[in-house]
Structures are given as C-alpha cells and as structure tokens.
Design a protein around this motif. Structure first.
Motif, mmCIF file in Angstrom:
data_model
loop_
_atom_site.group_PDB
_atom_site.id
_atom_site.type_symbol
_atom_site.label_atom_id
_atom_site.label_comp_id
_atom_site.label_asym_id
_atom_site.label_seq_id
_atom_site.Cartn_x
_atom_site.Cartn_y
_atom_site.Cartn_z
ATOM 1 N N TYR A 103 43.495 21.651 35.085
ATOM 2 C CA TYR A 103 43.423 23.013 35.623
ATOM 3 C C TYR A 103 41.971 23.416 35.799
ATOM 4 N N GLU A 104 41.711 24.155 36.852
ATOM 5 C CA GLU A 104 40.377 24.722 37.050
ATOM 6 C C GLU A 104 40.497 26.239 36.964
ATOM 7 N N ARG A 105 39.371 26.875 36.730
ATOM 8 C CA ARG A 105 39.368 28.336 36.648
ATOM 9 C C ARG A 105 38.687 28.887 37.888
ATOM 10 N N LYS A 106 39.422 29.709 38.628
ATOM 11 C CA LYS A 106 38.832 30.369 39.803
ATOM 12 C C LYS A 106 38.553 31.813 39.416
ATOM 13 N N THR A 107 37.311 32.242 39.651
ATOM 14 C CA THR A 107 36.900 33.587 39.275
ATOM 15 C C THR A 107 36.582 34.393 40.523
ATOM 16 N N PHE A 108 37.146 35.587 40.606
ATOM 17 C CA PHE A 108 36.915 36.467 41.759
ATOM 18 C C PHE A 108 36.378 37.808 41.282
ATOM 19 N N SER A 109 35.439 38.373 42.040
ATOM 20 C CA SER A 109 34.985 39.757 41.810
ATOM 21 C C SER A 109 35.454 40.588 42.990
ATOM 22 N N VAL A 110 36.185 41.666 42.703
ATOM 23 C CA VAL A 110 36.708 42.505 43.789
ATOM 24 C C VAL A 110 35.586 43.393 44.334
ATOM 25 N N ASP A 111 35.450 43.401 45.668
ATOM 26 C CA ASP A 111 34.375 44.161 46.336
ATOM 27 C C ASP A 111 34.470 45.668 46.089
ATOM 28 N N LYS A 112 33.307 46.317 46.226
ATOM 29 C CA LYS A 112 33.218 47.764 45.964
ATOM 30 C C LYS A 112 34.131 48.591 46.862
ATOM 31 N N GLY A 113 34.280 48.165 48.118
ATOM 32 C CA GLY A 113 35.051 48.984 49.061
ATOM 33 C C GLY A 113 36.556 48.719 49.056
ATOM 34 N N GLN A 114 37.044 47.931 48.095
ATOM 35 C CA GLN A 114 38.459 47.534 48.102
ATOM 36 C C GLN A 114 39.395 48.717 47.821
ATOM 37 N N GLU A 115 40.374 48.911 48.724
ATOM 38 C CA GLU A 115 41.441 49.915 48.489
ATOM 39 C C GLU A 115 42.407 49.340 47.448
#
Length: 350
Positions: A17-29
């Motif tokens: 398994y790998e770990r995928k990391t996401f940061s949600v953008d400032k303008g996200q509804e």
C-alpha cells in the motif's frame, strides 16, 4: 490541490500500500468526499472509494470520516491505496497453506521456499495468494477482490525467502495493518547466512535502494541518498563460522531485496544468493575439499539463505500486540549444522 506520493512504484517496496496525501485548495466549495476523491484519483470508482472510506483507508485531518463528509479548504486527506494493483483475475486454487494463526480478522502464514507470494508476470497460478483466495472462499463464498482487495495481502517476501507473512481477512483489518507497515511499527526479524566474517557484533546499514542501473531485475544501494528510497537495516551477529556468519536482521523499512542489497553493500553477500553473486565461493580456502564442502552446502540449501523468523504487530480488532516466531526451515538448519561441524573439525585438526 497538491498531491504527494510517499512511495515509489510497486517494484521498490515489500509493502503493498502507498499513502496518497492531498491538500484541499483554499477556494474549494463544500463537496462530498467520495465524489472529490473519485475526481482526484485516476481509475477510482465511486463504489471502490466508498468501500475504502468505510474500511478506514481514508482519513481527513487524521480522523476517519463517512462518505458524506463535505471537504473544506485546508483539509489534509490521506488515502492508503494498493500500489499498481494487478488487474488479472485471481484464480482460487486448493494449495496447502501452513497457517500459524487465524481468527476472524487476520491470518499468519509460514511461507515455504520457491513459492511466489502473489500473481504477476510469469506466475499466474500456484502462488500463496491463489491458495489464500481458495481458503477464504471456503469460509465465505461471497468474498472477492472487490470486498477484500488482493484477498488481504498487505506485504510480501521474496519467492525464495521462507517465513512469516500476515494477511487481513476484512477490509478494516487490511487498512489497520497497511498503516502499521507504512508507519514502520511492524516488528520483523530475519535470519540470514552471509559470506565473510562480519567484523562488528552489531551495526546499522543506511543506504537508499533503487533498481540496479544495469540489471533491471536487481536492486542496488545508493549511499549518497540521491537515488531511490530511504532504507535502514539493523543487524547483529548470532554465530561465526570464520568464512560465513549467521546474522539477525531487523527491518526498519521494507524495500524489495533490502537485506540482500544492504548486506552485499557492506561486503557480506547472502549465502547462495545467485542473483547477487552469493552462489560462488566468496571467502575461504583454495582446497578442493573446501570447494566440495561448499558445493554440498549449496545443494542442501539451493536458495538464498534468508528466513523471516519473527513478526509482531498490533491486532486490528483487539489492539493487543501479537508476536510470532517461526523455526528455521530444514534447508538452512542443515547448512548451519554443516558449518558448525566444519569449524569443529578445523579446530581439532588445527
């Protein structure tokens, strides 16, 4: 949205398994997380994403959430996902398994030599996973790879390495174990017979590991840390036989061929490891008798002398620490006994 992969492709790791990391953008509804993840991971279906969320493969800001959670700007999303899952259909085969422990959540197996852990190019049947699929389907005919990806496989060991391997029997347990492997909290100790008299009683090898530049089926150590993935092996001497040494290796990271590459890197190739040159006499005398003795040892243990002896992890349900130990297989035990006798004989005649 920024994405960071914490693993190289499948070829560079024993963990699956790998770990995928996401940061949600400032303008996200505000947006349902199952839909959001489906949009951001190639090939992900809504059903698979929802199953993964339910099983705990996904966290938001460190916490498990439900599929209807709405993402917000600044959320840190971490998803554990199978590395390069092989899309070939897995055939269930009635293959005898050496089951050391089993309950409703996990099973621990003792893998024999010359058995591939999971199907791949050139090995579509006869693998450990074909046998596990059959075993699990006897208990629950409904179980398939949709319900339990890769039938609960979270790590692997080489075809010719013997010893312990843990599998999950539920998606929840798979998520729990995958995180433990990723965070390097699983205890793994191996026993290896290596060429040469290892100087230090104990030590640590730290060198990045990546594909060999010339031979694509092999890996190599890159001590400058520019190439490959970070890898740490701790070793200690168990017994000395002058020309070979019995060592215990503790993995802090789980790269493919890690022990074999690291021990070769410090000048102690594993005994009879043909891929890395250990199937030739690397230390010893020029006498014909000695050559015959080593050839006899190679015949007794016709593989790389490496055994996954101990395995420790936290049980996904009870949260208790589980610890398993597997005795040395006959081939390695017989070769070690031969070297003991050889040393005794030398002392008597010395």
């Amino acid at each position: 949205m920024h994405e960071a992969n914490d693993h190289l492709p499948e070829e560079a790791s024993e963990e699956l398994y790998e770990r995928k990391t996401f940061s949600v953008d400032k303008g996200q509804e505000p947006f349902r997380i199952d839909k959001w993840v489906q949009m951001h991971i190639e090939g992900a279906t809504r059903n698979k994403v929802q199953r993964g969320i339910e099983a705990g493969f996904l966290t938001v800001n460190g916490k498990v959430v439900k599929s209807n959670y709405k993402v917000k700007p600044g959320d840190e999303i971490v998803m554990m996902s199978l590395i390069n899952p092989d899309h070939t259909e897995l055939k269930a085969e009635n293959i005898p398994l050496n089951i050391v422990y089993e309950d409703d959540a996990v099973m621990v197996l003792n893998k024999p030599a010359n058995m591939v852990v999971h199907p791949g190019v050139g090995n579509f049947s006869g693998t450990l996973l074909n046998g596990v699929a059959y075993h699990l389907q006897q208990q629950n005919p409904q179980i398939d790879e949709e319900a339990l990806p890769r039938f609960g496989l979270v790590h692997r060991i080489d075809k010719n390495t013997t010893g312990l391997i843990v599998l999950a029997k539920t998606a929840d347990a798979a998520a729990h174990l995958a995180k433990q492997f990723f965070n390097h909290t699983v205890q793994r100790k191996y026993v290896a017979l290596v060429w040469g008299d290892v100087q230090e009683e104990a030590g640590t090898i730290e060198a990045h590991i990546a594909r060999h530049r010339q031979y694509r089926k092999m890996f190599d150590a890159y001590p400058d840390g520019e190439t490959g993935k970070h890898a740490i092996t701790h070793y200690k001497v168990l017994e000395r036989f002058n020309y070979v040494t019995l060592v215990e290796c503790v993995l802090e990271t789980g790269r493919t061929h890690q022990i074999r590459v690291h021990m070769k890197h410090i000048g102690h190739t594993l005994f009879n490891d043909w891929e890395y040159g250990g199937d030739k006499i690397l230390k010893g005398t020029i006498y014909t008798k000695y050559k015959q003795f080593v050839d006899n040892c190679f015949a007794l243990c016709p593989r790389c002398a490496l055994h996954a002896r101990t395995l420790g992890f936290i049980h996904p349900v009870t949260q208790k620490e589980m610890f398993f130990e597997s005795p040395l297989p006959d081939d390695m035990a017989q070769v070690i006994e031969k070297w003991r006798n050889y040393m005794l004989h030398r002392k008597e005649n010395g």
